[in-house]
Design a protein around this motif. Structure first.
Motif, PDB file in Angstrom:
ATOM      1  N   ALA A 259    -110.249 -72.112  89.287  1.00  8.87           N
ATOM      2  CA  ALA A 259    -110.995 -72.665  90.424  1.00  8.87           C
ATOM      3  C   ALA A 259    -110.795 -74.169  90.543  1.00  8.87           C
ATOM      4  O   ALA A 259    -110.876 -74.729  91.627  1.00  8.87           O
ATOM      5  CB  ALA A 259    -112.484 -72.354  90.260  1.00  8.87           C
ATOM      6  N   ASN A 260    -110.502 -74.816  89.422  1.00 11.13           N
ATOM      7  CA  ASN A 260    -110.497 -76.270  89.386  1.00 11.13           C
ATOM      8  C   ASN A 260    -109.241 -76.747  88.662  1.00 11.13           C
ATOM      9  O   ASN A 260    -109.030 -76.425  87.497  1.00 11.13           O
ATOM     10  CB  ASN A 260    -111.776 -76.707  88.644  1.00 11.13           C
ATOM     11  CG  ASN A 260    -111.943 -78.196  88.608  1.00 11.13           C
ATOM     12  OD1 ASN A 260    -111.256 -78.874  87.854  1.00 11.13           O
ATOM     13  ND2 ASN A 260    -112.843 -78.718  89.413  1.00 11.13           N
ATOM     14  N   ILE A 261    -108.393 -77.487  89.375  1.00 11.16           N
ATOM     15  CA  ILE A 261    -107.093 -77.859  88.806  1.00 11.16           C
ATOM     16  C   ILE A 261    -107.043 -79.365  88.541  1.00 11.16           C
ATOM     17  O   ILE A 261    -107.028 -80.169  89.484  1.00 11.16           O
ATOM     18  CB  ILE A 261    -105.933 -77.492  89.771  1.00 11.16           C
ATOM     19  CG1 ILE A 261    -106.071 -76.044  90.288  1.00 11.16           C
ATOM     20  CG2 ILE A 261    -104.586 -77.723  89.104  1.00 11.16           C
ATOM     21  CD1 ILE A 261    -105.961 -74.974  89.234  1.00 11.16           C
ATOM     22  N   PRO A 262    -106.983 -79.771  87.271  1.00 13.76           N
ATOM     23  CA  PRO A 262    -106.897 -81.205  86.972  1.00 13.76           C
ATOM     24  C   PRO A 262    -105.527 -81.766  87.355  1.00 13.76           C
ATOM     25  O   PRO A 262    -104.546 -81.019  87.481  1.00 13.76           O
ATOM     26  CB  PRO A 262    -107.107 -81.266  85.459  1.00 13.76           C
ATOM     27  CG  PRO A 262    -106.712 -79.928  84.946  1.00 13.76           C
ATOM     28  CD  PRO A 262    -106.994 -78.940  86.047  1.00 13.76           C
ATOM     29  N   PHE A 263    -105.476 -83.077  87.512  1.00  9.79           N
ATOM     30  CA  PHE A 263    -104.232 -83.735  87.927  1.00  9.79           C
ATOM     31  C   PHE A 263    -103.988 -84.953  87.049  1.00  9.79           C
ATOM     32  O   PHE A 263    -104.878 -85.788  86.865  1.00  9.79           O
ATOM     33  CB  PHE A 263    -104.344 -84.177  89.397  1.00  9.79           C
ATOM     34  CG  PHE A 263    -103.081 -84.771  89.950  1.00  9.79           C
ATOM     35  CD1 PHE A 263    -102.121 -83.977  90.564  1.00  9.79           C
ATOM     36  CD2 PHE A 263    -102.842 -86.140  89.847  1.00  9.79           C
ATOM     37  CE1 PHE A 263    -100.944 -84.523  91.058  1.00  9.79           C
ATOM     38  CE2 PHE A 263    -101.663 -86.695  90.338  1.00  9.79           C
ATOM     39  CZ  PHE A 263    -100.713 -85.887  90.952  1.00  9.79           C
ATOM     40  N   ALA A 264    -102.786 -85.074  86.486  1.00  7.11           N
ATOM     41  CA  ALA A 264    -102.414 -86.259  85.696  1.00  7.11           C
ATOM     42  C   ALA A 264    -101.349 -87.047  86.450  1.00  7.11           C
ATOM     43  O   ALA A 264    -100.396 -86.460  86.961  1.00  7.11           O
ATOM     44  CB  ALA A 264    -101.895 -85.857  84.319  1.00  7.11           C
ATOM     45  N   PHE A 265    -101.513 -88.355  86.522  1.00  5.31           N
ATOM     46  CA  PHE A 265    -100.583 -89.200  87.271  1.00  5.31           C
ATOM     47  C   PHE A 265     -99.313 -89.460  86.468  1.00  5.31           C
ATOM     48  O   PHE A 265     -99.393 -89.894  85.314  1.00  5.31           O
ATOM     49  CB  PHE A 265    -101.252 -90.537  87.624  1.00  5.31           C
ATOM     50  CG  PHE A 265    -102.281 -90.370  88.689  1.00  5.31           C
ATOM     51  CD1 PHE A 265    -101.940 -90.520  90.022  1.00  5.31           C
ATOM     52  CD2 PHE A 265    -103.573 -89.993  88.361  1.00  5.31           C
ATOM     53  CE1 PHE A 265    -102.882 -90.320  91.016  1.00  5.31           C
ATOM     54  CE2 PHE A 265    -104.522 -89.793  89.351  1.00  5.31           C
ATOM     55  CZ  PHE A 265    -104.179 -89.954  90.684  1.00  5.31           C
ATOM     56  N   PRO A 266     -98.130 -89.236  87.085  1.00  5.88           N
ATOM     57  CA  PRO A 266     -96.888 -89.621  86.408  1.00  5.88           C
ATOM     58  C   PRO A 266     -96.830 -91.150  86.324  1.00  5.88           C
ATOM     59  O   PRO A 266     -97.394 -91.826  87.188  1.00  5.88           O
ATOM     60  CB  PRO A 266     -95.786 -89.121  87.345  1.00  5.88           C
ATOM     61  CG  PRO A 266     -96.440 -88.276  88.378  1.00  5.88           C
ATOM     62  CD  PRO A 266     -97.881 -88.670  88.422  1.00  5.88           C
TER      63      PRO A 266
END
Ligand SMILES: [Zn+2]
Length: 347
Positions: A259-266
Motif C-alpha cells: 500500500a505504501n512505497i518508500p522512495f530513496a533519492f539517487p
C-alpha cells in the motif's frame, strides 16, 4: 598531527553510547549498494564495497548493538508516532543490484534482519544500465587496455568530441564528469571503446529481475523505488520530478501490491524543494517515506537521513568497521550542532 585530527582520533575512542546520549536519535538509517567478492567492472570505479564475510561481520555487529526495525515500524512511527524499540536501525540497499538477491538475501534471512531494497525501476530485468556504471565500464576498459589503445583514444577523442583530450591521469575524472541525466556522450564513448552495454547486461545481469523483487517481497522485505533511471533528480523540472517519483513507485506497487512505497533519492536530495515533495505525497498518498544520505543529519522532517556502510576501510576478518563509521556520523552531526550553536551565539 594537527590538533583537530588528534581531537577527532581521541573522540573516536569514546564508546558510541556517549554520542548517542548527546545527539539523540530515535532511529538511524544505514544504506549499502552491493556486497560481493567479485570485482564487478560496472561498480569498480565508483565506490569500494564489502565482501560477503565483511558484510556478515556488520550484521553480527548490528544484531549485538541495535534493534533492526522494519519499514512498516518506521512508517508507523513517522505517521502515527508508534513507539520504536530503543537503538532502532533501519537497514536499506539502493540501486536494485542482483547481489541483493544472490548474496544479501540469504545472509539477511539467516540472521533474520529486515531490510528495504530500493530499486531503479527502468533497469529491472536488465533493461538498461545507469550512466555512472557505464562510466565505470569505460574507465575499466581504458586502464586495462594496451598503450596503443590509449594513444588512439586520445587522438580519436579530439576528433569525436571536438574537445581537448585530458591527460591520462585525469581520464578517470573526465569520464566521470560525463555522467549527467543525458547519457548521449557516455553512450558515444562506450561505442567508441567497443563496449557493448547490451551484451554486458545480458551476460552479467547486474540488476535484479522483477521475479526476484517479488520473491524479496514475499520473504518479508520491503521494496522501495529509487527513481526510473537513476537520474540527478535536482536537475528535473517539478513536473518531471513528480512523474519520476510517482511512476517508479507505481512500478514497485504493481510488483508487490504494497500500500505504501518508500522512495530513496539517487545521488542526493539536495536542492529539491521539501514543499514540493510533500505536495507530491499529498497528491499520491501511496508514495511512502522519502530517504536520502547525509549520515544522521536531519535537515527537515521530509527526508530521512542514512549513512553509507559500503566502504570496507578499517574492517578486518571478524571485526566490523560499523562502530567507527557510526561514531564518525555522530561526530559529524555533533560538530554541525556545535557550529550552529556558535553561529547563534554570535548573532
Ligand atoms: Zn543509487
Amino acid at each position: 598531527m594537527k590538533l583537530k585530527h588528534r581531537l577527532r582520533n581521541a573522540a573516536l575512542l569514546l564508546p558510541t553510547g556517549i554520542y548517542q546520549r548527546v545527539i539523540r536519535r530515535d532511529f538511524i538509517g544505514l544504506y549499502y549498494h552491493v556486497v560481493s567478492d567479485a570485482p564487478l567492472p560496472h561498480l569498480k570505479h565508483l565506490y569500494a564495497f564489502k565482501s560477503p564475510a565483511a558484510f556478515e561481520d556488520d550484521l553480527r555487529y548490528l544484531k549485538a548493538h541495535f534493534n533492526c526495525i522494519t519499514y512498516a515500524q518506521l512508517e508507523s512511527y513517522q505517521t502515527h508516532g508508534t513507539k520504536l524499540p530503543p537503538k532502532a536501525l533501519l537497514l536499506t540497499f539502493d540501486d536494485g543490484l542482483s547481489q541483493c538477491f544472490s548474496t544479501v538475501r540469504p545472509l539477511l534471512l539467516r540472521h533474520q534482519i529486515p531490510c528495504v531494497f530500493f530499486v531503479t525501476t527502468d533497469f529491472l530485468d536488465n533493461r538498461g544500465l545507469a550512466v555512472d556504471m557505464k562510466a565505470s565500464l569505460c574507465i575499466e576498459k581504458y586502464f586495462s587496455a594496451e598503450d596503443e589503445f590509449r594513444q588512439s583514444f586520445s587522438q580519436a577523442y579530439a576528433l569525436e568530441f571536438g574537445k581537448d583530450y585530458p591527460a591520462p591521469d585525469a581520464v578517470k575524472d573526465w569520464i566521470k564528469n560525463l555522467v549527467g541525466n543525458n547519457p548521449v556522450e557516455l553512450d558515444a564513448l562506450c561505442e567508441w571503446m567497443g563496449i557493448d552495454v547490451q551484451a554486458y547486461l545480458a551476460r552479467e545481469k547486474p540488476y535484479l529481475s522483477s521475479e526476484q523483487v517479488m520473491q524479496l517481497h514475499a520473504d518479508g522485505f520491503a521494496i522501495g523505488a529509487h527513481s526510473l533511471r537513476h537520474e540527478r533528480l535536482s536537475e528535473l523540472t517539478p513536473q518531471e520530478l513528480e512523474n519520476n517519483i510517482v511512476q517508479s513507485c507505481q512500478v514497485v506497487q504493481d510488483l508487490t501490491g504494497a500500500a505504501n512505497i518508500p522512495f530513496a533519492f539517487p545521488f542526493s536530495a539536495e536542492g529539491i524543494s521539501r514543499t514540493l515533495l510533500q505536495e507530491i505525497r499529498a497528491n499520491h498518498p501511496f508514495v511512502g517515506l522519502y530517504f536520502g544520505g547525509n549520515g544522521i543529519v536531519t535537515d527537515s522532517e521530509t527526508i530521512i537521513p542514512r549513512f553509507c556502510g559500503d566502504s570496507p576501510n578499517g574492517s578486518s576478518p571478524g571485526r566490523s568497521n560499523l562502530e567507527v563509521r557510526i561514531a564518525n556520523v555522530y561526530l559529524e552531526a555533533l560538530s554541525l550542532k556545535l557550529f550552529k550553536l556558535a553561529a547563534q551565539q554570535r548573532r
